[in-house]
Design an enzyme around this catalytic site. Sequence first.
Site, PDB file in Angstrom:
ATOM      1  N   HIS A  75      -8.758  -0.023   1.283  1.00  0.00           N
ATOM      2  CA  HIS A  75      -7.930   0.897   0.479  1.00  0.00           C
ATOM      3  C   HIS A  75      -7.483   0.254  -0.843  1.00  0.00           C
ATOM      4  O   HIS A  75      -6.376   0.517  -1.321  1.00  0.00           O
ATOM      5  CB  HIS A  75      -6.690   1.346   1.267  1.00  0.00           C
ATOM      6  CG  HIS A  75      -7.010   2.107   2.524  1.00  0.00           C
ATOM      7  ND1 HIS A  75      -7.128   3.474   2.554  1.00  0.00           N
ATOM      8  CD2 HIS A  75      -7.250   1.692   3.791  1.00  0.00           C
ATOM      9  CE1 HIS A  75      -7.410   3.870   3.780  1.00  0.00           C
ATOM     10  NE2 HIS A  75      -7.497   2.802   4.559  1.00  0.00           N
ATOM     11  N   ASN A 129      -4.890   9.173   6.899  1.00  0.00           N
ATOM     12  CA  ASN A 129      -6.163   9.376   6.202  1.00  0.00           C
ATOM     13  C   ASN A 129      -6.397  10.864   5.998  1.00  0.00           C
ATOM     14  O   ASN A 129      -5.661  11.691   6.525  1.00  0.00           O
ATOM     15  CB  ASN A 129      -7.314   8.805   7.037  1.00  0.00           C
ATOM     16  CG  ASN A 129      -7.456   7.289   6.882  1.00  0.00           C
ATOM     17  OD1 ASN A 129      -6.963   6.706   5.929  1.00  0.00           O
ATOM     18  ND2 ASN A 129      -8.137   6.680   7.824  1.00  0.00           N
ATOM     19  N   TYR A 157      -0.046  -4.702   8.917  1.00  0.00           N
ATOM     20  CA  TYR A 157       0.300  -4.381   7.525  1.00  0.00           C
ATOM     21  C   TYR A 157       1.275  -5.389   6.931  1.00  0.00           C
ATOM     22  O   TYR A 157       1.098  -5.874   5.811  1.00  0.00           O
ATOM     23  CB  TYR A 157       0.833  -2.946   7.434  1.00  0.00           C
ATOM     24  CG  TYR A 157      -0.257  -1.915   7.675  1.00  0.00           C
ATOM     25  CD1 TYR A 157      -0.897  -1.823   8.910  1.00  0.00           C
ATOM     26  CD2 TYR A 157      -0.676  -1.060   6.675  1.00  0.00           C
ATOM     27  CE1 TYR A 157      -1.912  -0.907   9.140  1.00  0.00           C
ATOM     28  CE2 TYR A 157      -1.682  -0.129   6.888  1.00  0.00           C
ATOM     29  CZ  TYR A 157      -2.303  -0.060   8.120  1.00  0.00           C
ATOM     30  OH  TYR A 157      -3.309   0.829   8.329  1.00  0.00           O
TER      31      TYR A 157
HETATM   32 FE1  HDE Z   1      -5.114   0.655   7.738  1.00  0.00          FE
HETATM   33  N1  HDE Z   1      -4.792  -1.100   6.754  1.00  0.00           N
HETATM   34  N2  HDE Z   1      -5.658  -0.370   9.390  1.00  0.00           N
HETATM   35  N3  HDE Z   1      -5.620   2.388   8.686  1.00  0.00           N
HETATM   36  N4  HDE Z   1      -4.625   1.693   6.109  1.00  0.00           N
HETATM   37  C1  HDE Z   1      -4.381  -1.221   5.482  1.00  0.00           C
HETATM   38  O1  HDE Z   1      -2.697  -2.712   4.756  1.00  0.00           O
HETATM   39  C2  HDE Z   1      -5.434  -1.681   9.592  1.00  0.00           C
HETATM   40  C3  HDE Z   1      -6.067   2.511   9.970  1.00  0.00           C
HETATM   41  C4  HDE Z   1      -4.549   3.049   5.991  1.00  0.00           C
HETATM   42  O2  HDE Z   1      -2.143   2.991   0.066  1.00  0.00           O
HETATM   43  C5  HDE Z   1      -4.053  -2.637   5.112  1.00  0.00           C
HETATM   44  O3  HDE Z   1      -1.398  -3.072   2.926  1.00  0.00           O
HETATM   45  C6  HDE Z   1      -5.775  -2.049  10.938  1.00  0.00           C
HETATM   46  C7  HDE Z   1      -6.019   3.874  10.398  1.00  0.00           C
HETATM   47  C8  HDE Z   1      -4.175   3.413   4.653  1.00  0.00           C
HETATM   48  O4  HDE Z   1      -1.479   0.924   0.396  1.00  0.00           O
HETATM   49  C9  HDE Z   1      -4.289  -3.415   6.419  1.00  0.00           C
HETATM   50  C10 HDE Z   1      -6.226  -0.903  11.535  1.00  0.00           C
HETATM   51  C11 HDE Z   1      -5.537   4.576   9.330  1.00  0.00           C
HETATM   52  C12 HDE Z   1      -4.015   2.210   3.973  1.00  0.00           C
HETATM   53  C13 HDE Z   1      -4.722  -2.303   7.353  1.00  0.00           C
HETATM   54  C14 HDE Z   1      -6.142   0.147  10.550  1.00  0.00           C
HETATM   55  C15 HDE Z   1      -5.291   3.627   8.273  1.00  0.00           C
HETATM   56  C16 HDE Z   1      -4.303   1.161   4.903  1.00  0.00           C
HETATM   57  C17 HDE Z   1      -4.794  -3.142   3.892  1.00  0.00           C
HETATM   58  C18 HDE Z   1      -6.751  -0.710  12.944  1.00  0.00           C
HETATM   59  C19 HDE Z   1      -5.312   6.076   9.231  1.00  0.00           C
HETATM   60  C20 HDE Z   1      -3.658   2.027   2.515  1.00  0.00           C
HETATM   61  C21 HDE Z   1      -3.756  -3.261   2.794  1.00  0.00           C
HETATM   62  C22 HDE Z   1      -5.896  -1.230  13.962  1.00  0.00           C
HETATM   63  C23 HDE Z   1      -4.303   6.545  10.176  1.00  0.00           C
HETATM   64  C24 HDE Z   1      -2.186   2.132   2.271  1.00  0.00           C
HETATM   65  C25 HDE Z   1      -2.489  -3.001   3.444  1.00  0.00           C
HETATM   66  C26 HDE Z   1      -1.904   2.016   0.778  1.00  0.00           C
HETATM   67  C27 HDE Z   1      -4.228  -0.208   4.603  1.00  0.00           C
HETATM   68  C28 HDE Z   1      -4.974  -2.571   8.638  1.00  0.00           C
HETATM   69  C29 HDE Z   1      -6.585   1.463  10.805  1.00  0.00           C
HETATM   70  C30 HDE Z   1      -4.797   4.042   6.995  1.00  0.00           C
HETATM   71  C31 HDE Z   1      -5.294  -4.543   6.356  1.00  0.00           C
HETATM   72  C32 HDE Z   1      -5.679  -3.446  11.535  1.00  0.00           C
HETATM   73  C33 HDE Z   1      -6.402   4.409  11.786  1.00  0.00           C
HETATM   74  C34 HDE Z   1      -3.989   4.820   4.092  1.00  0.00           C
HETATM   75  O5  HDE Z   1      -3.117  -3.996   6.892  1.00  0.00           O
END
Ligand code: HDE
Length: 706
Positions: A94, A167, A381
Site C-alpha cells: 500500500h 480494502n 501495523y
Molecule cells: Fe495490511 N498492512 N496486512 N491488510 N493494509 C499494511 O501497514 C498486514 C490486510 C491494509 O493507507 C502495512 O502501515 C498483514 C487485509 C491497508 O496506510 C502492514 C496482513 C487488509 C493498508 C500490513 C494484512 C489490509 C495496509 C504496511 C495479514 C484489508 C494501508 C504499511 C495478516 C482488510 C493503510 C502499514 C494505509 C497496510 C500488514 C492484511 C488492508 C505491513 C500482516 C486483510 C488498506 O503492517
Amino acid sequence: MASRKSTARPKSAKPDATGPARSRGSDRRGNGDELHQSAGGRHPVLTTNQGVPLSDNQNSLRAGERGPSLLEDFILREKITHFDHERIPERIVHARGSGAHGYFELTRSLKKYTRARVLTEVGKRTPVFARFSTVAGGAGSVDTPRDVRGFAVKFYTDEGNWDLVGNNIPVFFIQDAMKFPDVVHSVKMEPDRGFPQAGSAHDTFWDFVSLSPETMHMVMWAMSDRTLPRSLRMMEGFGVHSFRLVDDKGRSTFAKFHWRPKLGIQSTLWDEAMKLQAADNDFHRRDLFEAIQSGNFPEWELAVQLFTEEEAEAFPFDHLDATKLVPEELVPLTVVGRMVLDRWPDNFFAETEQVAFCPSHVVPGIDFSNDPLLQGRLFSYLDTQLSRLGGPNFHQIPINAPRCPFANLQRDGHMQMAVPKGRVNYEPSSLQGDSPRATPGGFASHATPLDDGAKGRVRAGSFADHYSQARQFYRSQSAPEQAHIASALVFELSKVGTAHVREAIVGHLRHVDPALARRVADGLGMTALPPAPPAAVKPQDLPPSPALQIIARMKDTLQGRSVGILIDDGSDAAALKAVRTAVESAGATAVIVAPRLGGARLDGGRQQAADGQLAGTPSTVFDAVAILLSEEAGKRLAREAAAVDFVRDAWGHLKAIATDDGGRLLLKAGGVGKDAGVVDAGDTRAFIKAARTRQWAREPKVRTLA
Ligand code: HDE
C-alpha cells in the site's frame, strides 16, 4: 551594491562578511539580481531550523569566487542534510496512496449493539482522514494497475482513534497471517530482476496462487473489473473481517463494515486502464484532488451487516475465514452513516505519507473477532510503523494524534515531542494527584469463550471449502463481467512463462466453473484441459448474489464524471454550448480538447480556449466524448494520429460518442461504427442517456474476449 539587495530581504538579517565579495563578483558579471532572486510581497523571514535569519539562500559559502566550498557553511549543510533525509522507508504494501480529510456523520444509532459513541450519537460529525492505495506498487508507481485498493479510514472519535483499515474487495487472498509475507513477496517485483512493478501478471504470484487454493475466491475478484476502479470516489470499501460490537452490558454482536459510494460503482476496462498508465500516472489522485477542490465532495454510506453467534453458526461457511463473505441476501446491509471528504491535505508528506493506520485501534464498544488474519494484523501495523516513522512516538505526529485528550505514563524515545512534567512516570503512585489512571468505563475486551482444543499450528476444518464462494462470485456476474474475468485470466497467465503454473491455475478453475476453465484454456491455446487438483471439500452451488456485480450496482447517472469535447477552428459555437450545458446540467465536468491549448476560433469568430491539448489529453481520461468539427477540421484531423486514437479508443472503450458532420469524417478514420452509443450531437438528451453507461453490446464487435 543597492541593486543586489532584494526588496524582500529580512530587515533583521545583516549581510554576512562574505556578502560584498560575492556581490562584487556578481556585479562584475552584471547579473547580481539573478543570483539573489526573491519574489516581491510580504514574506516571513527565512531562517535555519534553529531560527537564525538568512541573508542568502542561493549561494554557498566559498573560499573566494572560484574557490572551494567551506565546511563551515552550516546553512548549506543543514539544508542538504535535511534534503538527504527527506524520504522515509515506504510502506511494504500500500505504498502508493492518496488521502483526504473529512467527516463521518452517524444517521442511525447502533445503541442496541454497541456503546461506542461514534456509532450511537446520531447527527454527530466525527473528523476522519481516509487513505486509498494500491497494494503492490511502490510510492511512485501508477494509479491504475490491476490491483486491490486499500480503503483506510481513521475516525478521530471522542473516545480515541478508531481505524477501519479495509480494502475495496470484501475477502482476502489468505486465511492465516502466517502466509502474508509470502503472498506479498510473490506479488511484488521478482527479487532477482526487479520487475514487474505494481502488477500480478508474473510467474511468482501465480505460482503462489496455484499452490494455495484458498486464494481462489479473491483471485476471482482480483480478475474482475473491481481492481480497475474508474475513480477512488466510485469504489466500495469493506472492513473484510468480522468485528464485534459490544453493548454496555457486555453483550456482543458480529459486524461487517461496508462503504458504499454515493456515485455508485464504476470501473474502467483493462485496455483503458493500461492506456491510462501512459495518459496520466496520477489519474486517481488527480481525480480525487479535483473533485474536492471543486466542491464535489466524495461521499460514501457506511453500512453494517449484523449477526449473532447463533446465526453465524448456521451459515454454510465460517465467517472467521477472511476468504469468505457474508452475502447481502443472507444478512442485509443497514446504512448507519455517511462519510464526506471535503478537504485535501495541506501537505502530502506530513499527512498522507505519515498517517499510520492500525486495525488494533478500536474504541470501547468495538472489538475483534478470532479471524486468524485479523489477529495477525493486530501486531503487524504498529511494528512496521516503528521503523517507517522512526520510533515509538509517531502517535504525536499531528495526522496520527487523537483529537481527544490522551495521557499515559509512556515516556522518552526517539522524537519525543511532548515535555511531560512531574516526578511520576509509573503507576500506581501516591505522589502526584493528577497522574492518569485506568477507568472502569474504559476499553474492556469482550470475554469471548474459548474452545478447549489443544494448542497447535492448525487450520479449522470449517475453512476448507475454497471454491464454493469463488463459484458463487463468478456465476453472479453479468455476461460482460464474466468475459472480463476470463480475459483477465488469459492476459495474466499469458505473462507467466512457466507452463506447469498456467496449467495448475486452469486446473483450479475447473472447480470454480468448468466453462470458465474451458474459456481460459482456449484463450491460452491449451489443447487439453489440465487435471483439476483434489478439492478438500466438494464445491457447492450457492445461490447467485447479484449484489456482487458491478454492472447491477452502477448508478444511472453522469454525476461526478467527465466528458471530453474535441473542437478545432471552425467548430459550431451553438453546438458546443448545447453539449456543454447538457453535460454540466447532468452533474458532469465538460472538458474542451483542441489541437492547440490556446483553443480554436469557433464558427462565429469567438476564440474558445481549451482545457487540454489533444496529444496530452486522450479520450481514455473521459467517460464520454463529443466530436464537434467543421468539415475542413474533420478532414485535417483524420490524418492526425492523436485525433484518430481519440475516437478509436472512445469506440473501443465502449463510450458514448456525440458527433456532427465534420466529426463523422474523423470517426470514419478511427473505424467507429454505428450503434446506440454513437449519437447526433444535436440530440443532447440521447447523448447524456448513452453517456451514463458503457455500450456493453458493442464490446463483442471491438475485441475478442475469452
Ligand atoms: Fe495490511 N498492512 N496486512 N491488510 N493494509 C499494511 O501497514 C498486514 C490486510 C491494509 O493507507 C502495512 O502501515 C498483514 C487485509 C491497508 O496506510 C502492514 C496482513 C487488509 C493498508 C500490513 C494484512 C489490509 C495496509 C504496511 C495479514 C484489508 C494501508 C504499511 C495478516 C482488510 C493503510 C502499514 C494505509 C497496510 C500488514 C492484511 C488492508 C505491513 C500482516 C486483510 C488498506 O503492517
